[in-house]
Design an enzyme around this catalytic site. Sequence first.
Site, PDB file in Angstrom:
ATOM      1  CG  LEU A 134     -10.411  12.777  20.520  1.00  0.00           C
ATOM      2  CD1 LEU A 134     -10.403  13.837  19.422  1.00  0.00           C
ATOM      3  CD2 LEU A 134     -11.593  13.005  21.442  1.00  0.00           C
ATOM      4  CE  LYS A 148     -13.023   0.931   5.720  1.00  0.00           C
ATOM      5  NZ  LYS A 148     -11.779   1.712   5.742  1.00  0.00           N
ATOM      6  CG  ASP A 183      -5.358   2.044   6.343  1.00  0.00           C
ATOM      7  OD1 ASP A 183      -5.755   0.873   6.227  1.00  0.00           O
ATOM      8  OD2 ASP A 183      -4.488   2.550   5.617  1.00  0.00           O
ATOM      9  CD  GLN A 208      -9.850  -0.727  -1.053  1.00  0.00           C
ATOM     10  OE1 GLN A 208     -10.777  -0.423  -1.773  1.00  0.00           O
ATOM     11  NE2 GLN A 208      -9.057  -1.733  -1.301  1.00  0.00           N
ATOM     12  N   GLY A 246       2.324  -3.548   6.116  1.00  0.00           N
ATOM     13  CA  GLY A 246       3.274  -3.128   7.153  1.00  0.00           C
ATOM     14  C   GLY A 246       3.975  -1.813   6.817  1.00  0.00           C
ATOM     15  NE  ARG A 247       2.375  -0.105   1.281  1.00  0.00           N
ATOM     16  CZ  ARG A 247       1.696   0.231   0.190  1.00  0.00           C
ATOM     17  NH1 ARG A 247       2.306   0.854  -0.803  1.00  0.00           N
ATOM     18  NH2 ARG A 247       0.411  -0.026   0.086  1.00  0.00           N
ATOM     19  CG  ASN A 262      -7.378  -3.992  -1.843  1.00  0.00           C
ATOM     20  OD1 ASN A 262      -8.278  -4.628  -1.314  1.00  0.00           O
ATOM     21  ND2 ASN A 262      -7.609  -3.121  -2.802  1.00  0.00           N
ATOM     22  N   GLY A 282      -7.619  -4.023   4.988  1.00  0.00           N
ATOM     23  CA  GLY A 282      -7.222  -4.618   6.267  1.00  0.00           C
ATOM     24  C   GLY A 282      -7.967  -3.949   7.407  1.00  0.00           C
ATOM     25  N   GLY A 316      -9.875   4.657  21.824  1.00  0.00           N
ATOM     26  CA  GLY A 316      -8.949   3.543  22.030  1.00  0.00           C
ATOM     27  C   GLY A 316      -9.403   2.368  21.192  1.00  0.00           C
TER      28      GLY A 316
HETATM   29  P1  IMP Z   1      -4.308  -1.557  -4.764  1.00  0.00           P
HETATM   30  O1  IMP Z   1      -5.706  -1.533  -4.269  1.00  0.00           O
HETATM   31  O2  IMP Z   1      -3.470  -2.643  -4.150  1.00  0.00           O
HETATM   32  O3  IMP Z   1      -4.238  -1.563  -6.276  1.00  0.00           O
HETATM   33  O4  IMP Z   1      -3.596  -0.194  -4.327  1.00  0.00           O
HETATM   34  C1  IMP Z   1      -3.998   1.076  -4.831  1.00  0.00           C
HETATM   35  C2  IMP Z   1      -3.845   2.149  -3.764  1.00  0.00           C
HETATM   36  O5  IMP Z   1      -4.822   1.957  -2.759  1.00  0.00           O
HETATM   37  C3  IMP Z   1      -2.498   2.140  -3.042  1.00  0.00           C
HETATM   38  O6  IMP Z   1      -2.158   3.457  -2.695  1.00  0.00           O
HETATM   39  C4  IMP Z   1      -2.791   1.354  -1.782  1.00  0.00           C
HETATM   40  O7  IMP Z   1      -1.891   1.638  -0.728  1.00  0.00           O
HETATM   41  C5  IMP Z   1      -4.191   1.831  -1.485  1.00  0.00           C
HETATM   42  N1  IMP Z   1      -4.999   0.892  -0.706  1.00  0.00           N
HETATM   43  C6  IMP Z   1      -5.613  -0.215  -1.157  1.00  0.00           C
HETATM   44  N2  IMP Z   1      -6.301  -0.798  -0.167  1.00  0.00           N
HETATM   45  C7  IMP Z   1      -6.142  -0.040   0.925  1.00  0.00           C
HETATM   46  C8  IMP Z   1      -6.654  -0.112   2.271  1.00  0.00           C
HETATM   47  O8  IMP Z   1      -7.413  -0.984   2.663  1.00  0.00           O
HETATM   48  N3  IMP Z   1      -6.239   0.881   3.111  1.00  0.00           N
HETATM   49  C9  IMP Z   1      -5.429   1.891   2.703  1.00  0.00           C
HETATM   50  N4  IMP Z   1      -4.950   1.998   1.458  1.00  0.00           N
HETATM   51  C10 IMP Z   1      -5.303   1.041   0.591  1.00  0.00           C
END
Ligand code: IMP
Length: 435
Positions: A338, A16, A13, A223, A308-309, A38, A40, A421
């Site tokens: 920044l 990128k 997050d 990630q 959404g967490r 996973n 985003g 921004g």
């Molecule tokens: P998993 O990849 O769903 O098995 O999650 C493993 C860990 O990686 C958890 O803490 C997720 O919140 C985190 N995680 C997985 N993908 C992302 C991402 O794209 N951004 C941030 N955290 C991620």
Amino acid sequence: MPAVVIIGGQWGDEGKGRVVDYAAKNCSIIARYSAGTNAGHTIVNDLGKFSLHLIPAGIFYSEKKCLITHGVVIDPFKLLEEISMLQDRSVDISNLIISNRAHLIMPWHKIIDELEEKRRGKNAIGTTKTGTSPAFIDKVARNGIRVADLLNKKRFTEKLNLILKDKNELITKFFGSEPLAYNEILNEYSDYATKLAPYVSDTMSIVQKADENGETILLEGAQGALLDIDSGTYPYVTSAVPASIAAGACIGVGIGPKSIKKVVGVFKSYQTRVGEGPMPTELKGETGDKLRNQGLEDGTAEYGTTTGRPRRCGWFDGVLAKYTAKLNGMDAIALTRLDTLSGFEEIKVCTSYNVNGKTVDTPPGTFEELNIAIPNYETFPGWKEDVSEARQLSDLPNNARNFVKKIQSVTTTPIGMVSVGPKREQAIIIKQLLD
Ligand code: IMP
């Protein structure tokens, strides 16, 4: 310059997507090489705001090839949803190419992701429950189903029959849950096969040819390095193979390490994390809430793109940043958000930890020790000015410039870009990222 890797230097997050969106204009291929749904990315451009999970952020340049390579695990339902969303918003996706070697996320992966998290109880990892890590685990266990299998009805039927029996045993006998129905999966996935077939090809040979021709290839990481299975905060990591670090890019697209000419690391101006696991600079009170909610008005507040967490927020962790800069061999840094730091009285950067009475400037190797690491901070005076219109370093208030310089010195890596921004043009380009 054949290949440039853009990689997250924190826990994902980092922004990128917007950096890839910016750098993609000078490349002929943009390839996403690891992870699954996973991940985003949020991209804001002339067409509006987009959240992407699988499709590379370069998709908005219709003249460039956009690849999802064999390093990615694909949830066909989610991918088709993303394709329709883009088509509905008039984005040309005829440049999308999906690897025939990529593994699929199957219905049991999502169920097992849920059930395993429940079973871990207080030791839960906080996964995204997208089935991504279980799909990678099956890939390594040689129980995976690949895109090429999906397109071959006979092979898909045989594999589904065989694997589903084992998975249903696990789901019913070990987890005590409901079995999955063979026919439902077969029908669902046959439909996906028809819809995805036009996009499928051998992405490895496409990348290798482009490499031979000296074309610029952008390898888009997902990630962040701290979620990497080997180098991250294990076990609070993701199970992606290839690794979520720059070295994984070669494996994930199918080129040799000598083809990588540059590694750009993306860091937020502070630290965020979703899910469980150690985070030494986490701020649990008002300051953390302020960092999280600064972007509430323009929709850029710190809440996960995938789940959404609320993201856990804290000050920039220079110990971890120096570590990931080295781990990835970063040549340049893109420092994002920044603008989020405007309005803080003071801003801190962690430069070392105290662990068991000792001062250290490298992260300890276990999550237990990282959990008890006490950060030592350097404190900087903040700035009140809105920096979102800054386009050169000299447009920034002195205090903001000093902060940027500190990030450069703590990571011992030159800063090439500072984003102020979410929009494409809201950036200070110090040095072209691909030069
Ligand atoms: P998993 O990849 O769903 O098995 O999650 C493993 C860990 O990686 C958890 O803490 C997720 O919140 C985190 N995680 C997985 N993908 C992302 C991402 O794209 N951004 C941030 N955290 C991620």
